[in-house]
Structure formats: C-alpha cells, structure tokens
Write a protein that holds these residues in place. Structure first.
Motif, PDB file in Angstrom:
ATOM      1  N   VAL A  35       0.856  -1.183   0.000  1.00 17.57           N
ATOM      2  CA  VAL A  35       0.000   0.000   0.000  1.00 17.57           C
ATOM      3  C   VAL A  35       0.895   1.237   0.000  1.00 17.57           C
ATOM      4  O   VAL A  35       1.819   1.339   0.815  1.00 17.57           O
ATOM      5  N   TYR A  36       0.634   2.146  -0.932  1.00 18.40           N
ATOM      6  CA  TYR A  36       1.458   3.354  -1.040  1.00 18.40           C
ATOM      7  C   TYR A  36       0.600   4.611  -0.967  1.00 18.40           C
ATOM      8  O   TYR A  36      -0.556   4.626  -1.406  1.00 18.40           O
ATOM      9  N   ALA A  37       1.190   5.653  -0.426  1.00 20.67           N
ATOM     10  CA  ALA A  37       0.589   6.987  -0.430  1.00 20.67           C
ATOM     11  C   ALA A  37       1.521   7.921  -1.196  1.00 20.67           C
ATOM     12  O   ALA A  37       2.702   8.043  -0.840  1.00 20.67           O
ATOM     13  N   LEU A  38       1.014   8.533  -2.246  1.00 14.32           N
ATOM     14  CA  LEU A  38       1.747   9.578  -2.963  1.00 14.32           C
ATOM     15  C   LEU A  38       1.121  10.901  -2.558  1.00 14.32           C
ATOM     16  O   LEU A  38      -0.071  11.138  -2.828  1.00 14.32           O
ATOM     17  N   VAL A  39       1.896  11.756  -1.903  1.00 14.03           N
ATOM     18  CA  VAL A  39       1.330  12.966  -1.295  1.00 14.03           C
ATOM     19  C   VAL A  39       1.927  14.218  -1.942  1.00 14.03           C
ATOM     20  O   VAL A  39       3.151  14.397  -1.982  1.00 14.03           O
ATOM     21  N   ASP A  40       1.055  15.062  -2.444  1.00 15.32           N
ATOM     22  CA  ASP A  40       1.430  16.362  -2.993  1.00 15.32           C
ATOM     23  C   ASP A  40       1.872  17.265  -1.836  1.00 15.32           C
ATOM     24  O   ASP A  40       1.111  17.507  -0.895  1.00 15.32           O
ATOM     25  N   VAL A  41       3.124  17.744  -1.895  1.00 14.99           N
ATOM     26  CA  VAL A  41       3.615  18.657  -0.860  1.00 14.99           C
ATOM     27  C   VAL A  41       3.992  20.007  -1.468  1.00 14.99           C
ATOM     28  O   VAL A  41       4.890  20.688  -0.997  1.00 14.99           O
ATOM     29  N   SER A  42       3.262  20.385  -2.525  1.00 12.23           N
ATOM     30  CA  SER A  42       3.483  21.712  -3.093  1.00 12.23           C
ATOM     31  C   SER A  42       2.870  22.766  -2.164  1.00 12.23           C
ATOM     32  O   SER A  42       2.109  22.452  -1.248  1.00 12.23           O
ATOM     33  N   ALA A  43       3.184  24.033  -2.430  1.00  9.96           N
ATOM     34  CA  ALA A  43       2.831  25.109  -1.499  1.00  9.96           C
ATOM     35  C   ALA A  43       1.324  25.258  -1.284  1.00  9.96           C
ATOM     36  O   ALA A  43       0.890  25.689  -0.216  1.00  9.96           O
ATOM     37  N   SER A  44       0.508  24.887  -2.283  1.00 11.53           N
ATOM     38  CA  SER A  44      -0.944  25.054  -2.117  1.00 11.53           C
ATOM     39  C   SER A  44      -1.498  24.147  -1.030  1.00 11.53           C
ATOM     40  O   SER A  44      -2.579  24.407  -0.485  1.00 11.53           O
ATOM     41  N   MET A  45      -0.759  23.095  -0.672  1.00 10.06           N
ATOM     42  CA  MET A  45      -1.215  22.183   0.381  1.00 10.06           C
ATOM     43  C   MET A  45      -1.062  22.791   1.771  1.00 10.06           C
ATOM     44  O   MET A  45      -1.473  22.207   2.769  1.00 10.06           O
ATOM     45  N   ALA A  46      -0.461  23.985   1.843  1.00 13.13           N
ATOM     46  CA  ALA A  46      -0.311  24.673   3.127  1.00 13.13           C
ATOM     47  C   ALA A  46      -1.550  25.483   3.478  1.00 13.13           C
ATOM     48  O   ALA A  46      -1.646  26.014   4.592  1.00 13.13           O
TER      49      ALA A  46
ATOM     50  N   ASP B  53      -9.790  26.326   9.508  1.00 11.31           N
ATOM     51  CA  ASP B  53      -9.963  25.946  10.921  1.00 11.31           C
ATOM     52  C   ASP B  53      -8.637  25.493  11.529  1.00 11.31           C
ATOM     53  O   ASP B  53      -8.569  24.510  12.284  1.00 11.31           O
ATOM     54  N   ASN B  54      -7.564  26.225  11.175  1.00 15.57           N
ATOM     55  CA  ASN B  54      -6.222  25.978  11.718  1.00 15.57           C
ATOM     56  C   ASN B  54      -5.645  24.613  11.339  1.00 15.57           C
ATOM     57  O   ASN B  54      -4.710  24.133  11.974  1.00 15.57           O
ATOM     58  N   ARG B  55      -6.174  23.975  10.311  1.00 18.79           N
ATOM     59  CA  ARG B  55      -5.617  22.716   9.816  1.00 18.79           C
ATOM     60  C   ARG B  55      -5.296  22.869   8.340  1.00 18.79           C
ATOM     61  O   ARG B  55      -6.142  23.290   7.551  1.00 18.79           O
ATOM     62  N   SER B  56      -4.073  22.536   7.975  1.00 16.35           N
ATOM     63  CA  SER B  56      -3.696  22.610   6.571  1.00 16.35           C
ATOM     64  C   SER B  56      -4.183  21.371   5.838  1.00 16.35           C
ATOM     65  O   SER B  56      -4.502  20.332   6.437  1.00 16.35           O
ATOM     66  N   LYS B  57      -4.238  21.470   4.508  1.00 14.98           N
ATOM     67  CA  LYS B  57      -4.590  20.309   3.696  1.00 14.98           C
ATOM     68  C   LYS B  57      -3.596  19.177   3.941  1.00 14.98           C
ATOM     69  O   LYS B  57      -3.976  17.999   3.984  1.00 14.98           O
ATOM     70  N   LEU B  58      -2.333  19.551   4.115  1.00 18.63           N
ATOM     71  CA  LEU B  58      -1.309  18.530   4.310  1.00 18.63           C
ATOM     72  C   LEU B  58      -1.502  17.812   5.638  1.00 18.63           C
ATOM     73  O   LEU B  58      -1.250  16.604   5.753  1.00 18.63           O
TER      74      LEU B  58
ATOM     75  N   SER C  51       5.335   5.386  11.400  1.00 18.53           N
ATOM     76  CA  SER C  51       4.747   6.436  12.232  1.00 18.53           C
ATOM     77  C   SER C  51       5.609   7.681  12.254  1.00 18.53           C
ATOM     78  O   SER C  51       5.112   8.809  12.240  1.00 18.53           O
ATOM     79  N   ASP C  52       6.924   7.498  12.289  1.00 15.70           N
ATOM     80  CA  ASP C  52       7.844   8.636  12.300  1.00 15.70           C
ATOM     81  C   ASP C  52       7.748   9.427  11.005  1.00 15.70           C
ATOM     82  O   ASP C  52       7.717  10.669  11.027  1.00 15.70           O
ATOM     83  N   ILE C  53       7.690   8.729   9.860  1.00 12.27           N
ATOM     84  CA  ILE C  53       7.600   9.404   8.573  1.00 12.27           C
ATOM     85  C   ILE C  53       6.289  10.179   8.462  1.00 12.27           C
ATOM     86  O   ILE C  53       6.251  11.328   8.003  1.00 12.27           O
ATOM     87  N   VAL C  54       5.182   9.568   8.900  1.00 12.58           N
ATOM     88  CA  VAL C  54       3.879  10.238   8.833  1.00 12.58           C
ATOM     89  C   VAL C  54       3.859  11.464   9.737  1.00 12.58           C
ATOM     90  O   VAL C  54       3.303  12.514   9.381  1.00 12.58           O
ATOM     91  N   SER C  55       4.492  11.388  10.903  1.00 11.67           N
ATOM     92  CA  SER C  55       4.565  12.542  11.808  1.00 11.67           C
ATOM     93  C   SER C  55       5.338  13.687  11.170  1.00 11.67           C
ATOM     94  O   SER C  55       4.963  14.858  11.284  1.00 11.67           O
ATOM     95  N   ARG C  56       6.429  13.366  10.474  1.00 15.25           N
ATOM     96  CA  ARG C  56       7.191  14.404   9.769  1.00 15.25           C
ATOM     97  C   ARG C  56       6.346  15.050   8.682  1.00 15.25           C
ATOM     98  O   ARG C  56       6.413  16.263   8.458  1.00 15.25           O
ATOM     99  N   LEU C  57       5.554  14.241   7.982  1.00 17.31           N
ATOM    100  CA  LEU C  57       4.703  14.772   6.920  1.00 17.31           C
ATOM    101  C   LEU C  57       3.702  15.776   7.488  1.00 17.31           C
ATOM    102  O   LEU C  57       3.488  16.842   6.914  1.00 17.31           O
ATOM    103  N   ARG C  58       3.095  15.461   8.618  1.00 18.72           N
ATOM    104  CA  ARG C  58       2.041  16.303   9.176  1.00 18.72           C
ATOM    105  C   ARG C  58       2.571  17.645   9.667  1.00 18.72           C
ATOM    106  O   ARG C  58       1.819  18.630   9.739  1.00 18.72           O
ATOM    107  N   THR C  59       3.847  17.710   9.999  1.00 15.75           N
ATOM    108  CA  THR C  59       4.426  18.960  10.507  1.00 15.75           C
ATOM    109  C   THR C  59       5.213  19.724   9.435  1.00 15.75           C
ATOM    110  O   THR C  59       5.763  20.783   9.712  1.00 15.75           O
ATOM    111  N   LEU C  60       5.252  19.185   8.229  1.00 14.56           N
ATOM    112  CA  LEU C  60       5.994  19.830   7.146  1.00 14.56           C
ATOM    113  C   LEU C  60       5.295  21.121   6.711  1.00 14.56           C
ATOM    114  O   LEU C  60       4.067  21.169   6.596  1.00 14.56           O
ATOM    115  N   LEU C  61       6.068  22.163   6.464  1.00 16.60           N
ATOM    116  CA  LEU C  61       5.556  23.400   5.870  1.00 16.60           C
ATOM    117  C   LEU C  61       5.879  23.335   4.375  1.00 16.60           C
ATOM    118  O   LEU C  61       7.015  23.564   3.969  1.00 16.60           O
TER     119      LEU C  61
END
Length: 292
Positions: A85-96, A100-105, A151-161
């Motif tokens: 199972v793979y997740a391909l996640v767009d981390v371009s600037a529009s995902m910021a 309600d204080n939650r980003s798309k990312l 879990s570590d990788i997903v945590s990094r993703l959630r805090t990425l700007l």
C-alpha cells in the motif's frame, strides 16, 4: 446487517479504515487478501482433477473413490496474500492552505496515519512518497512493515511546511512503483493544470489508484461583497481584488466545471475520487472503499 452497515459499526466510529481489493493479490507474503493461483493453504476453493494440480498432499480420497470414471481429485485452495500500500502525497505550497487551523497537508497526514494502521492490521506493507518538485527523501519511505518507522515518517509529513512550487514528482514517483500491482492513494488538491493530472494518472494507472482530493474552500468562504487580497500559494504572488456577488458566483461555477472535468478524467484512468471536505469523514471513507 448489510456489509456496509457492519463496516460502519466496526470501523466508522472507532477511527479505523478498512480497504478492500477488487483484484487478486500476487506475491509470496501471507496476508488477508485473495491471491491469484492455487496453493496448499488458504481458503478452500474447489475439488479439481489431479492433472490440473498434481499434488499428492492434497489428494481427496473420498471424492476420488466416488468418481465413476476413476478420476483422481485434489483440493484446491485460494491463497491469502499481502499487498503493498502506497501513499503519494502532494507537498506543493498550495497544500499549506489552512481552514480551521488545519492545513490540507495535515488532513492528508491524518489519512495516511489511519491508512498505515490499516495496512499493519491487514499484514500489508506501507510506503509513502512526499512529492514536490522532487521527491523529499527525508519524508519518504519505500514499502515497509516497521510500524515505528512508518509512524515517524507520517509525523514528519504532518508537521511539514510545504513550499515547493510544483508537484511534478507525483509523475516521476511512478518509477518507484514498478512491479506487482499495488494499492495507491494519491493525495492532492489537484489545482495544477489538467494536462499534468492526466500525465500523473497515466503513469500510475497500472495500479489500483484511489485519488484523494483535498477540497479548497477559499472561494466559497469569500464574502459576497467586499475587499480582499488574493494570494497564489504556488508562486507567492498577491493581488488586491473587489469581490462582488456575480464575480464570486462565476468563480464557484468555474470550480464546479473543473470538478466535473476532473471526475471524468479520474474515471478514464483510475477510480472515482474520494473528496475530503473540511474534516476527514471516516464513515463516508469506509463506505467509499467498500462500494468503489
């Protein structure tokens, strides 16, 4: 109780997602999905002539002795295998963009966390690629069964700007997905040109791809009349605008037309999309995964 209702009761309220496959998995690792071919273990499928599956260990004497033509029969099983199972996640600037204080990312990261938990529960491996102009290696992970590492990788993703000015790596990530068919979740707001969306879908269409569209409510949240400053998160450009009711309605109509074109594009290459609103609705997600 229906299958969908049972899944809602079991998974929807507890924050657990349950994905199912419409195809037979291929591989060597045991798991919870129906596999292709026969096997010496798994779920009993049928009794077949010995010539079809010559294995004396699976010989069924009772059925063989009852055959008037002296045909020997063996038991055939359907293997239960795991998938990647793979997740391909767009981390371009529009995902910021935040609502309600939650980003798309952050919402995409929440989804990925639940998806990784589901993969671990099913005995599947989970991988993630963060895709901007290039793949961010420090927030990416090949298919892996180590829950702590995932879990570590997903945590990094959630805090990425996110600051990338494109999501071009969503297309090049197809090179990392070569091999047997995989279950791929494609996370993006899909605000880039439709030609790019088509190239991305064509590159990964050999897999079972589920587009996850992170909806943008920036236009809907504008007042019917007033002054506002518009910002392009991808380029950083800003401009002052006077919003009128007619202008807002025209923008909303253009957004709806774009949505219809996108849905047709998704249907041509992969699955229909799952659209995430202001919050991730687990019940709707599980219903989608069961009915797709």
């Amino acid at each position: 109780m229906s299958t969908v209702s049972a899944a809602r009761e079991q998974a929807g309220d507890s924050g657990v997602i349950d994905y199912s496959l419409r195809w037979r998995a291929q591989g060597v690792y045991p798991g919870s999905h129906r596999g292709a071919g026969g096997a010496a273990a798994g779920l009993f499928r049928a009794l077949v002539p010995f010539e079809r599956a010559p294995d004396m260990r699976r010989l069924d004497l009772r059925r063989s002795m009852r055959d008037p033509y002296g045909q020997w029969y063996v038991k055939e099983y359907q293997p239960r295998l795991s998938v990647q199972v793979y997740a391909l996640v767009d981390v371009s600037a529009s995902m910021a963009w935040r609502d309600d204080n939650r980003s798309k990312l952050d919402v995409a990261g929440q989804f990925c966390d639940l998806l990784a938990r589901a993969a671990h529960r099913n005995g599947d491996s989970f991988g993630l690629y963060a895709c901007g102009g290039d793949i961010l290696e420090e927030i990416s992970l090949p298919s892996n069964r180590n829950r702590a590492v995932v879990s570590d990788i997903v945590s990094r993703l959630r805090t990425l700007l996110p600051t990338a000015d494109s999501a071009a790596a969503l297309e090049t990530a197809a090179e990392y997905l070569q091999g047997p068919r995989k279950l791929v979740f494609l996370f993006s707001d899909f605000l880039f040109p439709e030609q790019q969306t088509e190239r991305i879908l064509a590159a990964i269409s050999s897999h079972d791809v589920i587009p996850v569209v992170l909806e943008d409510y920036s236009v809907a949240d504008l007042p019917n009349w007033g002054f506002t400053e518009l910002a392009d998160l991808e380029t950083g450009q800003r401009r002052f605008a006077i919003v009128r009711s007619s202008l807002k309605q025209r923008w909303l109509q253009e957004s709806e037309h774009r949505r219809v074109r996108q849905d047709a594009l998704f249907a041509r290459y992969v699955n229909r999309p799952f659209r995430v609103g202001r919050t991730l609705d687990i019940e709707s997600l599980n219903t989608y995964l069961l009915e797709r």
